[in-house]
Design an enzyme around this catalytic site. Structure first.
Site, PDB file in Angstrom:
ATOM      1  CD  GLU A 158      -8.655   1.324   7.744  1.00 21.96           C
ATOM      2  OE1 GLU A 158      -8.703   0.339   8.494  1.00 21.96           O
ATOM      3  OE2 GLU A 158      -7.981   2.337   8.003  1.00 21.96           O
TER       4      GLU A 158
ATOM      5  CG  HIS B 123      -5.952  -2.011   8.702  1.00 20.21           C
ATOM      6  ND1 HIS B 123      -6.036  -0.808   9.374  1.00 20.21           N
ATOM      7  CD2 HIS B 123      -4.621  -2.287   8.664  1.00 20.21           C
ATOM      8  CE1 HIS B 123      -4.827  -0.400   9.711  1.00 20.21           C
ATOM      9  NE2 HIS B 123      -3.944  -1.283   9.300  1.00 20.21           N
TER      10      HIS B 123
ATOM     11  CG  ASP C  35      -8.950  -0.852  11.709  1.00 19.27           C
ATOM     12  OD1 ASP C  35      -8.043  -1.630  11.320  1.00 19.27           O
ATOM     13  OD2 ASP C  35      -9.304   0.152  11.044  1.00 19.27           O
TER      14      ASP C  35
ATOM     15  CG  ASP D 113      -0.347  -0.559   2.478  1.00 19.78           C
ATOM     16  OD1 ASP D 113       0.891  -0.546   2.590  1.00 19.78           O
ATOM     17  OD2 ASP D 113      -1.096  -1.002   3.352  1.00 19.78           O
TER      18      ASP D 113
HETATM   19  C1  F6R Z   1       1.345  -1.654   6.073  1.00 23.20           C
HETATM   20  C2  F6R Z   1       0.046  -2.285   6.162  1.00 23.20           C
HETATM   21  C3  F6R Z   1      -0.758  -2.277   7.416  1.00 23.20           C
HETATM   22  C4  F6R Z   1       0.045  -2.573   8.663  1.00 23.20           C
HETATM   23  C5  F6R Z   1      -0.824  -2.451   9.892  1.00 23.20           C
HETATM   24  C6  F6R Z   1      -0.060  -2.710  11.166  1.00 23.20           C
HETATM   25  O1  F6R Z   1       1.868  -1.833   4.773  1.00 23.20           O
HETATM   26  O2  F6R Z   1      -0.408  -2.806   5.200  1.00 23.20           O
HETATM   27  O3  F6R Z   1      -1.790  -3.234   7.305  1.00 23.20           O
HETATM   28  O4  F6R Z   1       0.579  -3.866   8.563  1.00 23.20           O
HETATM   29  O5  F6R Z   1      -1.367  -1.169   9.940  1.00 23.20           O
HETATM   30  O6  F6R Z   1       0.882  -1.713  11.340  1.00 23.20           O
HETATM   31  P1  F6R Z   1       2.070  -1.868  12.388  1.00 23.20           P
HETATM   32  O7  F6R Z   1       2.880  -3.015  11.899  1.00 23.20           O
HETATM   33  O8  F6R Z   1       2.841  -0.588  12.311  1.00 23.20           O
HETATM   34  O9  F6R Z   1       1.432  -2.138  13.698  1.00 23.20           O
END
Ligand code: F6R
Length: 259
Positions: free
Chosen positions: A142, A137, A135, A66
């Site tokens: 989301e 995702h 959440d 992303d």
């Molecule tokens: C990042 C991504 C997100 C993260 C998620 C957890 O490329 O796709 O899904 O993996 O927001 O973020 P962290 O690892 O910072 O807790």
């Protein structure tokens, strides 16, 4: 059901997943890696960098999950910059072989379709590294994201923007929009490796792995994948109902199977 592996800490998780990536690259030198950003995958990238001597990474290809929409080119928190700093440079990957969705406003209309075409042209993703948001995702899909969704623009939830504000000066600087591989895109990868560490992820992990399949909890999409591995520390595993069974199954798994 995903294979759940509970390890002592994030360092052990990084080593385990890095070994699986090394085996993949030894078998297929032009392997296609799906690269997550954020804090969670860092131990994997660090372990891989430490293990990369003598490993030919010159043909490895990669696709980031992303990107934020609308950050100026070269912004240090754009995922293009993060992937360059945390993955491409430490591992010595060839920059042209690593793609990140294009979050530039001028081309955003067709950026999703372009990215899907690029993944397909590369023959698909061999191993997709994933983290999970509080959440639920994965990628930036989301709650409410379709299991069939492909790469497209999404609006970040307030909670995700709050979670990611630690990388910016304030929450107001966290972009409102992102472009993310869809759940359908992620499910096409040949092997999913989802990591989570810390008590803050325990509820999302329990819901994703043991709750009902629901677009409301995008991480539950991993239940649909024929080869998904989930690597957790004790804290992230603390709300799993069947944690003892996962430990038992992994302890009794033949070593040659790897993850
Ligand atoms: C990042 C991504 C997100 C993260 C998620 C957890 O490329 O796709 O899904 O993996 O927001 O973020 P962290 O690892 O910072 O807790």
């Amino acid at each position: 059901m995903a294979e759940v592996v509970i390890v002592g800490d994030s360092g052990a998780a990084g080593t385990l997943v890095a070994e699986a990536i090394v085996s993949l690259i030894e078998e297929r030198p032009d392997a296609v890696l799906g690269l997550a950003t954020g804090s969670t995958p860092l131990p994997v990238y660090e372990a891989l960098a430490a293990r990369s001597q003598g490993l030919d990474l010159s043909r490895v290809r990669g696709f980031a999950l992303d990107e934020y929409v609308g950050l100026p080119a070269g912004h240090p928190e754009s995922y293009r910059s993060v992937i360059t700093r945390e993955v491409v440079e430490p591992l010595g990957l060839v920059p042209e072989r690593i793609q990140v969705p294009n979050g530039a406003a001028e081309t955003i209309q067709h950026a999703g379709a372009d990215y899907e075409a690029a993944i397909q042209a590369a023959g698909g993703v061999d191993l997709q590294i994933l983290g999970i948001g509080t959440d639920g995702h994965i990628g930036f899909n989301e709650p409410g994201s379709s299991f069939a969704s492909l790469t497209r623009v999404k609006t970040l939830t307030e909670q995700t923007r709050r979670d990611n504000a630690r990388f910016f000066d304030s929450i107001d600087d966290v972009p409102m929009h992102c472009i993310t591989q869809g759940l359908g895109t992620i499910l096409r990868a040949r092997h999913l490796v989802l990591l989570a560490f810390g008590a803050g992820k325990a509820a999302a992990i329990a819901a994703a792995l043991e709750g009902p399949l629901s677009a409301n909890l995008p991480g539950s999409a991993v239940q649909l994948h024929p080869r998904a591995t989930v690597v957790l520390d004790e804290a992230a595993a603390s709300e799993l109902q069947h944690a003892d069974y996962y430990r038992y199954a992994y302890a009794n798994k033949p070593a040659w199977q790897g993850i």
